[in-house]
Design a protein around this motif. Sequence first.
Motif, PDB file in Angstrom:
ATOM      1  N   PRO A   7       0.835  -1.203   0.000  1.00 13.40           N
ATOM      2  CA  PRO A   7       0.000   0.000   0.000  1.00 13.40           C
ATOM      3  C   PRO A   7       0.872   1.257   0.000  1.00 13.40           C
ATOM      4  O   PRO A   7       2.016   1.231   0.461  1.00 13.40           O
ATOM      5  N   GLU A  10      -0.165   6.663   2.596  1.00 12.76           N
ATOM      6  CA  GLU A  10      -1.426   7.101   3.203  1.00 12.76           C
ATOM      7  C   GLU A  10      -2.312   5.918   3.567  1.00 12.76           C
ATOM      8  O   GLU A  10      -2.881   5.868   4.653  1.00 12.76           O
ATOM      9  N   LEU A  11      -2.426   4.958   2.638  1.00 19.05           N
ATOM     10  CA  LEU A  11      -3.239   3.771   2.912  1.00 19.05           C
ATOM     11  C   LEU A  11      -2.624   2.945   4.036  1.00 19.05           C
ATOM     12  O   LEU A  11      -3.338   2.446   4.913  1.00 19.05           O
ATOM     13  N   GLU A  12      -1.317   2.814   4.030  1.00 23.54           N
ATOM     14  CA  GLU A  12      -0.639   2.065   5.092  1.00 23.54           C
ATOM     15  C   GLU A  12      -0.935   2.670   6.463  1.00 23.54           C
ATOM     16  O   GLU A  12      -1.242   1.959   7.419  1.00 23.54           O
ATOM     17  N   GLU A  13      -0.880   3.994   6.549  1.00 31.38           N
ATOM     18  CA  GLU A  13      -1.143   4.658   7.826  1.00 31.38           C
ATOM     19  C   GLU A  13      -2.592   4.447   8.264  1.00 31.38           C
ATOM     20  O   GLU A  13      -2.857   4.168   9.422  1.00 31.38           O
ATOM     21  N   LYS A  14      -3.541   4.554   7.322  1.00 27.54           N
ATOM     22  CA  LYS A  14      -4.946   4.336   7.656  1.00 27.54           C
ATOM     23  C   LYS A  14      -5.186   2.902   8.140  1.00 27.54           C
ATOM     24  O   LYS A  14      -5.927   2.677   9.086  1.00 27.54           O
ATOM     25  N   LEU A  15      -4.556   1.927   7.472  1.00 24.53           N
ATOM     26  CA  LEU A  15      -4.694   0.525   7.883  1.00 24.53           C
ATOM     27  C   LEU A  15      -4.124   0.304   9.280  1.00 24.53           C
ATOM     28  O   LEU A  15      -4.719  -0.390  10.108  1.00 24.53           O
ATOM     29  N   GLU A  18      -6.485   1.894  11.885  1.00 19.99           N
ATOM     30  CA  GLU A  18      -7.702   1.086  12.041  1.00 19.99           C
ATOM     31  C   GLU A  18      -7.408  -0.206  12.804  1.00 19.99           C
ATOM     32  O   GLU A  18      -8.166  -0.603  13.688  1.00 19.99           O
ATOM     33  N   VAL A  30      -7.625  -6.010   6.236  1.00 23.62           N
ATOM     34  CA  VAL A  30      -7.645  -6.201   4.779  1.00 23.62           C
ATOM     35  C   VAL A  30      -8.594  -7.338   4.404  1.00 23.62           C
ATOM     36  O   VAL A  30      -9.403  -7.214   3.479  1.00 23.62           O
TER      37      VAL A  30
END
Length: 142
Positions: A7, A10-15, A18, A30
């Motif tokens: 990812p 940005e996506l890595e940080e959101k994952l 969460e 995921v």
Amino acid sequence: MRIQFFPGPELEEKLKVEAASQGVNVSIIVIDVLNKFYGLVGPNSKTEAQIEKDVLNEIAAYVSDSANAGTEFDINAASATYTQIDMTYAGKPKVVKARIGKKFAREIGLPGRFQKVEQVLLQNGKPKRTSGNRAAIYRILS
């Protein structure tokens, strides 16, 4: 099947955020998103993250109940949710039960909700298991 997933930042940080908020691994988040996207779970079905959280909370409640002090148990006895999880899905092993069991086993004896729990060992040092399903047996310390 294993899939490599890269990812963006940005996506890595959101994952990560969460996963941390739900107390699970990023891979669980995921899997839950993909299952929902492809319609593999019903709209009212619990996510794997929610199942894991529910099971660990049920075990924590069982452990904290003073009536259970000093007793031996397996995860099936401590959690009705865990008992209801199927071992297979579409003819293939379902890993959610094993993952929850491993997570619980890693937390026993550590400071926190499972601090008063230990795994029961036989005299030869091997884990004591139930006769029916070969589940590991744990003891609540008093």
